[in-house]
Design a protein around this motif. Structure first.
Motif, PDB file in Angstrom:
ATOM      1  N   GLY A   1      -0.400  -5.130  16.281  1.00 57.29           N
ATOM      2  CA  GLY A   1      -0.828  -3.820  16.738  1.00 57.29           C
ATOM      3  C   GLY A   1      -0.215  -2.639  16.019  1.00 57.29           C
ATOM      4  O   GLY A   1      -0.554  -1.502  16.318  1.00 57.29           O
ATOM      5  N   GLN A   2       0.698  -2.875  15.070  1.00 60.46           N
ATOM      6  CA  GLN A   2       1.362  -1.795  14.351  1.00 60.46           C
ATOM      7  C   GLN A   2       1.376  -2.100  12.859  1.00 60.46           C
ATOM      8  O   GLN A   2       1.534  -3.251  12.472  1.00 60.46           O
ATOM      9  CB  GLN A   2       2.821  -1.667  14.807  1.00 60.46           C
ATOM     10  N   GLU A   3       1.265  -1.050  12.041  1.00 64.39           N
ATOM     11  CA  GLU A   3       1.471  -1.242  10.613  1.00 64.39           C
ATOM     12  C   GLU A   3       2.973  -1.265  10.353  1.00 64.39           C
ATOM     13  O   GLU A   3       3.748  -0.611  11.070  1.00 64.39           O
ATOM     14  CB  GLU A   3       0.816  -0.122   9.811  1.00 64.39           C
ATOM     15  N   LEU A   4       3.380  -2.032   9.339  1.00 64.32           N
ATOM     16  CA  LEU A   4       4.792  -2.145   8.987  1.00 64.32           C
ATOM     17  C   LEU A   4       5.051  -1.471   7.650  1.00 64.32           C
ATOM     18  O   LEU A   4       4.234  -1.557   6.734  1.00 64.32           O
ATOM     19  CB  LEU A   4       5.210  -3.609   8.913  1.00 64.32           C
ATOM     20  N   ALA A   5       6.219  -0.832   7.531  1.00 62.09           N
ATOM     21  CA  ALA A   5       6.569  -0.101   6.323  1.00 62.09           C
ATOM     22  C   ALA A   5       8.002  -0.409   5.899  1.00 62.09           C
ATOM     23  O   ALA A   5       8.859  -0.732   6.724  1.00 62.09           O
ATOM     24  CB  ALA A   5       6.419   1.401   6.559  1.00 62.09           C
ATOM     25  N   PHE A   6       8.241  -0.276   4.602  1.00 55.47           N
ATOM     26  CA  PHE A   6       9.568  -0.363   3.990  1.00 55.47           C
ATOM     27  C   PHE A   6      10.390   0.808   4.523  1.00 55.47           C
ATOM     28  O   PHE A   6       9.968   1.954   4.444  1.00 55.47           O
ATOM     29  CB  PHE A   6       9.358  -0.278   2.466  1.00 55.47           C
ATOM     30  N   ASP A   7      11.571   0.518   5.084  1.00 59.76           N
ATOM     31  CA  ASP A   7      12.360   1.555   5.731  1.00 59.76           C
ATOM     32  C   ASP A   7      13.848   1.227   5.603  1.00 59.76           C
ATOM     33  O   ASP A   7      14.220   0.129   5.181  1.00 59.76           O
ATOM     34  CB  ASP A   7      11.973   1.631   7.215  1.00 59.76           C
ATOM     35  N   VAL A   8      14.687   2.161   6.002  1.00 59.47           N
ATOM     36  CA  VAL A   8      16.128   1.947   6.030  1.00 59.47           C
ATOM     37  C   VAL A   8      16.460   1.224   7.327  1.00 59.47           C
ATOM     38  O   VAL A   8      15.979   1.601   8.406  1.00 59.47           O
ATOM     39  CB  VAL A   8      16.889   3.291   5.953  1.00 59.47           C
ATOM     40  N   SER A   9      17.275   0.194   7.245  1.00 57.60           N
ATOM     41  CA  SER A   9      17.694  -0.552   8.415  1.00 57.60           C
ATOM     42  C   SER A   9      18.570   0.314   9.317  1.00 57.60           C
ATOM     43  O   SER A   9      19.355   1.129   8.821  1.00 57.60           O
ATOM     44  CB  SER A   9      18.481  -1.787   7.971  1.00 57.60           C
ATOM     45  N   PRO A  10      18.483   0.125  10.642  1.00 62.42           N
ATOM     46  CA  PRO A  10      19.354   0.883  11.548  1.00 62.42           C
ATOM     47  C   PRO A  10      20.788   0.344  11.595  1.00 62.42           C
ATOM     48  O   PRO A  10      21.651   0.970  12.200  1.00 62.42           O
ATOM     49  CB  PRO A  10      18.665   0.730  12.904  1.00 62.42           C
ATOM     50  N   LEU A  11      21.049  -0.800  10.952  1.00 61.60           N
ATOM     51  CA  LEU A  11      22.404  -1.341  10.947  1.00 61.60           C
ATOM     52  C   LEU A  11      23.339  -0.357  10.255  1.00 61.60           C
ATOM     53  O   LEU A  11      23.040   0.130   9.166  1.00 61.60           O
ATOM     54  CB  LEU A  11      22.444  -2.691  10.240  1.00 61.60           C
ATOM     55  N   ARG A  12      24.459  -0.094  10.842  1.00 61.87           N
ATOM     56  CA  ARG A  12      25.413   0.879  10.292  1.00 61.87           C
ATOM     57  C   ARG A  12      26.463   0.158   9.463  1.00 61.87           C
ATOM     58  O   ARG A  12      27.592  -0.042   9.913  1.00 61.87           O
ATOM     59  CB  ARG A  12      26.044   1.685  11.413  1.00 61.87           C
ATOM     60  N   ILE A  13      26.051  -0.231   8.256  1.00 59.27           N
ATOM     61  CA  ILE A  13      26.964  -0.890   7.322  1.00 59.27           C
ATOM     62  C   ILE A  13      26.793  -0.240   5.959  1.00 59.27           C
ATOM     63  O   ILE A  13      25.835   0.488   5.714  1.00 59.27           O
ATOM     64  CB  ILE A  13      26.705  -2.416   7.239  1.00 59.27           C
TER      65      ILE A  13
ATOM     66  N   SER B   1       0.864  -1.180   0.000  1.00 58.82           N
ATOM     67  CA  SER B   1       0.000   0.000   0.000  1.00 58.82           C
ATOM     68  C   SER B   1       0.896   1.223   0.000  1.00 58.82           C
ATOM     69  O   SER B   1       1.985   1.201   0.580  1.00 58.82           O
ATOM     70  CB  SER B   1      -0.883   0.020   1.246  1.00 58.82           C
ATOM     71  N   LEU B   2       0.447   2.276  -0.666  1.00 59.52           N
ATOM     72  CA  LEU B   2       1.179   3.538  -0.672  1.00 59.52           C
ATOM     73  C   LEU B   2       0.354   4.582   0.057  1.00 59.52           C
ATOM     74  O   LEU B   2      -0.793   4.830  -0.316  1.00 59.52           O
ATOM     75  CB  LEU B   2       1.464   4.005  -2.103  1.00 59.52           C
ATOM     76  N   TYR B   3       0.928   5.180   1.096  1.00 63.53           N
ATOM     77  CA  TYR B   3       0.280   6.244   1.847  1.00 63.53           C
ATOM     78  C   TYR B   3       1.000   7.545   1.513  1.00 63.53           C
ATOM     79  O   TYR B   3       2.218   7.635   1.681  1.00 63.53           O
ATOM     80  CB  TYR B   3       0.383   6.014   3.350  1.00 63.53           C
ATOM     81  N   LYS B   4       0.264   8.541   1.064  1.00 60.90           N
ATOM     82  CA  LYS B   4       0.852   9.829   0.725  1.00 60.90           C
ATOM     83  C   LYS B   4       1.467  10.445   1.976  1.00 60.90           C
ATOM     84  O   LYS B   4       0.852  10.487   3.030  1.00 60.90           O
ATOM     85  CB  LYS B   4      -0.219  10.755   0.137  1.00 60.90           C
TER      86      LYS B   4
ATOM     87  N   VAL C   1       3.810   0.544   2.587  1.00 60.21           N
ATOM     88  CA  VAL C   1       3.280  -0.139   3.757  1.00 60.21           C
ATOM     89  C   VAL C   1       2.793  -1.543   3.399  1.00 60.21           C
ATOM     90  O   VAL C   1       2.200  -1.761   2.334  1.00 60.21           O
ATOM     91  CB  VAL C   1       2.112   0.690   4.352  1.00 60.21           C
ATOM     92  N   VAL C   2       3.021  -2.480   4.321  1.00 62.11           N
ATOM     93  CA  VAL C   2       2.478  -3.831   4.182  1.00 62.11           C
ATOM     94  C   VAL C   2       0.954  -3.718   4.268  1.00 62.11           C
ATOM     95  O   VAL C   2       0.432  -3.203   5.259  1.00 62.11           O
ATOM     96  CB  VAL C   2       3.010  -4.766   5.285  1.00 62.11           C
ATOM     97  N   PRO C   3       0.221  -4.162   3.235  1.00 65.56           N
ATOM     98  CA  PRO C   3      -1.245  -4.041   3.285  1.00 65.56           C
ATOM     99  C   PRO C   3      -1.851  -5.028   4.280  1.00 65.56           C
ATOM    100  O   PRO C   3      -1.247  -6.033   4.629  1.00 65.56           O
ATOM    101  CB  PRO C   3      -1.679  -4.369   1.854  1.00 65.56           C
ATOM    102  N   GLY C   4      -3.050  -4.700   4.736  1.00 64.80           N
ATOM    103  CA  GLY C   4      -3.788  -5.617   5.603  1.00 64.80           C
ATOM    104  C   GLY C   4      -3.407  -5.515   7.061  1.00 64.80           C
ATOM    105  O   GLY C   4      -3.899  -6.287   7.870  1.00 64.80           O
ATOM    106  N   GLY C   5      -2.531  -4.567   7.412  1.00 67.19           N
ATOM    107  CA  GLY C   5      -2.086  -4.410   8.807  1.00 67.19           C
ATOM    108  C   GLY C   5      -3.223  -3.914   9.666  1.00 67.19           C
ATOM    109  O   GLY C   5      -4.341  -3.772   9.208  1.00 67.19           O
ATOM    110  N   PRO C   6      -3.027  -3.675  10.891  1.00 69.35           N
ATOM    111  CA  PRO C   6      -1.763  -3.770  11.596  1.00 69.35           C
ATOM    112  C   PRO C   6      -1.356  -5.206  11.909  1.00 69.35           C
ATOM    113  O   PRO C   6      -2.176  -6.109  11.923  1.00 69.35           O
ATOM    114  CB  PRO C   6      -1.995  -2.981  12.883  1.00 69.35           C
TER     115      PRO C   6
ATOM    116  N   LEU D   1      11.712  -3.937   7.242  1.00 74.37           N
ATOM    117  CA  LEU D   1      10.386  -3.500   7.687  1.00 74.37           C
ATOM    118  C   LEU D   1      10.519  -2.868   9.058  1.00 74.37           C
ATOM    119  O   LEU D   1      11.254  -3.370   9.915  1.00 74.37           O
ATOM    120  CB  LEU D   1       9.420  -4.686   7.760  1.00 74.37           C
ATOM    121  N   ASN D   2       9.808  -1.777   9.261  1.00 76.13           N
ATOM    122  CA  ASN D   2       9.793  -1.123  10.565  1.00 76.13           C
ATOM    123  C   ASN D   2       8.375  -0.652  10.841  1.00 76.13           C
ATOM    124  O   ASN D   2       7.559  -0.537   9.934  1.00 76.13           O
ATOM    125  CB  ASN D   2      10.763   0.067  10.579  1.00 76.13           C
ATOM    126  N   TYR D   3       8.093  -0.354  12.114  1.00 80.43           N
ATOM    127  CA  TYR D   3       6.779   0.173  12.452  1.00 80.43           C
ATOM    128  C   TYR D   3       6.555   1.490  11.716  1.00 80.43           C
ATOM    129  O   TYR D   3       7.434   2.347  11.667  1.00 80.43           O
ATOM    130  CB  TYR D   3       6.646   0.402  13.949  1.00 80.43           C
TER     131      TYR D   3
END
Length: 148
Positions: free
Chosen positions: A110-122, A89-92, A102-107, A129-131
């Motif tokens: 209890g949370q919706e998940l979205a495509f995000d940058v990983s916190p790993l520092r590499i 899903s795309l949320y403006k 966003v992963v459709p059909g969430g939460p 996926l992140n909240y």
């Protein structure tokens, strides 16, 4: 939850701050989707085909490899390329041409998940996926349509 948006089908780059692009490292299944500087404006590994489905979700593919994850969605699951279509899903978001992917059909849990940058520092930076936090513009992606 926010409302879904409509994006025209076509080829796009998907970036953070229009400086680093979501990049398919190879066409092998299970390849990480990473962030790299724009290598060439029309580099095939940085152009994504966006198609709207009949359900109003989207598939995001690059050379027949989909932006995806393995198995069921969960927080911090790595985003990789797989040959099977994955729907999103795309949320403006607040900035022009920016969307939360966003992963459709969430939460989920209890949370919706979205495509995000990983916190790993590499290097190169990985994606996962992140909240979803619709107030966080840094979590949104800029979709730039490729003209021919």
């Amino acid at each position: 939850m926010t409302s879904q948006s409509t994006l025209a089908d076509g080829l796009y780059t998907i970036s953070k701050n229009q400086t680093t692009l979501a990049t398919l490292q190879s066409v092998q299944p299970g390849t990480d989707i990473v962030l790299l500087p724009s290598s060439a404006h029309e580099a095939p590994d940085q152009r994504w085909e966006i198609k709207r489905t009949s359900k109003g979700t989207y598939t995001i593919t690059n050379q027949e490899i989909s932006l995806s994850y393995e198995g069921e969605p969960e927080r911090r699951k790595r985003i990789r390329g797989y040959p099977d279509d994955r729907e999103w899903s795309l949320y403006k978001a607040a900035d022009p041409f920016s969307y939360h992917v966003v992963v459709p059909g969430g939460p989920i849990d209890g949370q919706e998940l979205a495509f995000d940058v990983s916190p790993l520092r590499i290097f190169p930076p990985l994606t996962d996926l992140n909240y979803l936090n619709v107030e966080d513009q840094k979590q949104a992606w800029v979709f730039t349509r490729e003209e021919f």
